[in-house]
Design a protein around this motif. Structure first.
Motif, PDB file in Angstrom:
ATOM      1  N   UNK A  72      41.889  39.577  38.841  1.00 38.92           N
ATOM      2  CA  UNK A  72      42.923  39.149  37.895  1.00 38.92           C
ATOM      3  C   UNK A  72      42.373  39.251  36.487  1.00 38.92           C
ATOM      4  N   UNK A  80      38.946  32.476  33.334  1.00 39.24           N
ATOM      5  CA  UNK A  80      38.405  32.296  34.685  1.00 39.24           C
ATOM      6  C   UNK A  80      37.501  33.465  35.075  1.00 39.24           C
ATOM      7  N   UNK A  96      41.910  37.523  33.593  1.00 37.41           N
ATOM      8  CA  UNK A  96      42.003  36.121  33.187  1.00 37.41           C
ATOM      9  C   UNK A  96      40.655  35.730  32.573  1.00 37.41           C
ATOM     10  N   UNK A  99      38.690  36.617  38.099  1.00 35.28           N
ATOM     11  CA  UNK A  99      38.318  36.383  39.499  1.00 35.28           C
ATOM     12  C   UNK A  99      38.756  37.487  40.458  1.00 35.28           C
ATOM     13  N   UNK A 100      37.901  37.756  41.431  1.00 36.78           N
ATOM     14  CA  UNK A 100      38.228  38.663  42.539  1.00 36.78           C
ATOM     15  C   UNK A 100      39.405  38.077  43.311  1.00 36.78           C
ATOM     16  N   UNK A 101      40.302  38.943  43.761  1.00 38.09           N
ATOM     17  CA  UNK A 101      41.444  38.457  44.544  1.00 38.09           C
ATOM     18  C   UNK A 101      41.692  39.423  45.701  1.00 38.09           C
TER      19      UNK A 101
END
Lengths: 238, 238
Positions: free
Chosen positions: A142, A147, A144, A150-152
């Motif tokens: 993502x 944050x 972001x 982050x891996x999703x």
């Protein structure tokens, strides 16, 4: 707005939509967008790092180099039948006219890894050696900054309502095809693509490649040695 | 080795294999293993945190409570036809005899999330509200304390040679089934399962649930309020 640097000759008025880290985005009267490639690059402490989330330094001419490299690859993809947002470019102004596209969520970065370096190695270094080959592994993060991107997972993207499983599979396949084309072009010049970061968006029902394909979006090696993005652009375009 | 606390009556000599954070593991003469549930729990600064990687405090009787809760659920899973490593237990000694099982890589944690809390919320809080329902989302992380148990995708597990796609899909399905059974048991007592962390291993060709199912592996709420693991064990077993 009268700004000769940002107004393309044939599209009339361009209205600044937002200032990005490395590109400014203008909306054109014909509904397309105009990307103005800047000389700012991401990095920290004066060191160029394409994975960084802040603008670290400014390098004269880098915006134009990134645009030229992007055009080269977008043309290659056009020939291969892969849809991108590329419409036309104005090299003198370092601008590119592109199709409008709706990003997934607030933007997804799609990474294709052909060898294990960078964050993949930091995460999974217990199971893989630095530089070991990967079979065009694709992962998504993502966009972001707060944050740290982050891996999703595929299931995560579906359950968060960001994309469907079908869209994920389509993007994964396109990413592997694009990475292969970029890798082949680099190989012709004696260089090897280790990984590449892409972005996609929806133009109507169609998923198209957006953003840019330049030295700042990929890690490239020659004889096992990493090539700095600026050297890469120069080597590639000469 | 003569230790009445760790030697089960019927299996003869038990040899200590290694000391875990919350359990010691012994190998038995019949080829099975003996898990000795300790009163040490993971956490930091004296606060119980099932997700932590260090032992934070010791709570008298917690090992026995965890064993009793695990037995309860392993029996439920047996009835439902889901294979686990559970063979038998000795409540007096806080030990459980289990089948041998080979873990994936150096161990994988499989998390099923029915509501968004914890690290999922920290990662994806830009797209989901705290406590929002998730459709039994499953994700896996590598057990790697030095790298803070990194998230790993299905493709990552395949490309790192840790498991096949078929094994991933099997574990995901089993995890959703187990989480549903645990959630239903909790619901009967007026409590709601938000997420649960499981571990699997291979016993021959079969993938079986290993480790334990206790209050330290799940987040449970009542009337929207989080129940501390120790209270949960007591509420559940009373």
């Amino acid at each position: 707005m009268k700004n000769k640097n940002t107004r393309p000759a044939r599209t009339g008025k361009a209205v600044l939509l937002y200032e990005g880290k490395t590109k400014n985005v203008y909306i054109l009267e014909n509904g397309n967008y105009l990307l103005k490639f800047k000389d700012d690059v991401t990095g920290q402490n004066g060191v160029f790092d394409p994975g960084a989330n802040v603008v670290g330094l400014s390098i004269e001419g880098i915006g134009n180099l990134n645009l030229r490299m992007s055009i080269f690859f977008f043309e290659k993809l056009r020939v291969a039948g892969i849809q991108t947002h590329f419409v036309s470019a104005n090299l003198e102004n370092s601008t590119m006219e592109v199709l409008p596209a709706k990003v997934f969520g607030k933007g997804i970065e799609v990474i294709c890894r052909r060898r294990a370096v960078g964050s993949f190695l930091r995460r999974y270094g217990d199971f893989i050696e630095e530089g070991a080959p990967l079979p065009s592994y694709v992962e998504m993060t993502l966009k972001d900054d707060d944050r740290s991107d982050p891996l999703v997972t595929r299931d995560g993207l579906i359950d968060l309502g960001i994309m469907s499983g079908k869209q994920y599979d389509d993007i994964k396949k396109k990413t592997q095809e694009i990475a292969k084309i970029v890798a082949d072009c680099l190989l012709e010049k004696g260089m090897e693509l280790y990984d590449i970061k892409l972005e996609f968006g929806c133009n109507g029902d169609e998923i198209i490649l957006i953003d840019e394909i330049s030295s700042g979006n990929m890690r490239v090696y020659r004889d096992g040695k990493y090539i700095e993005p600026i050297s890469l652009s120069e080597l590639f375009l000469k």
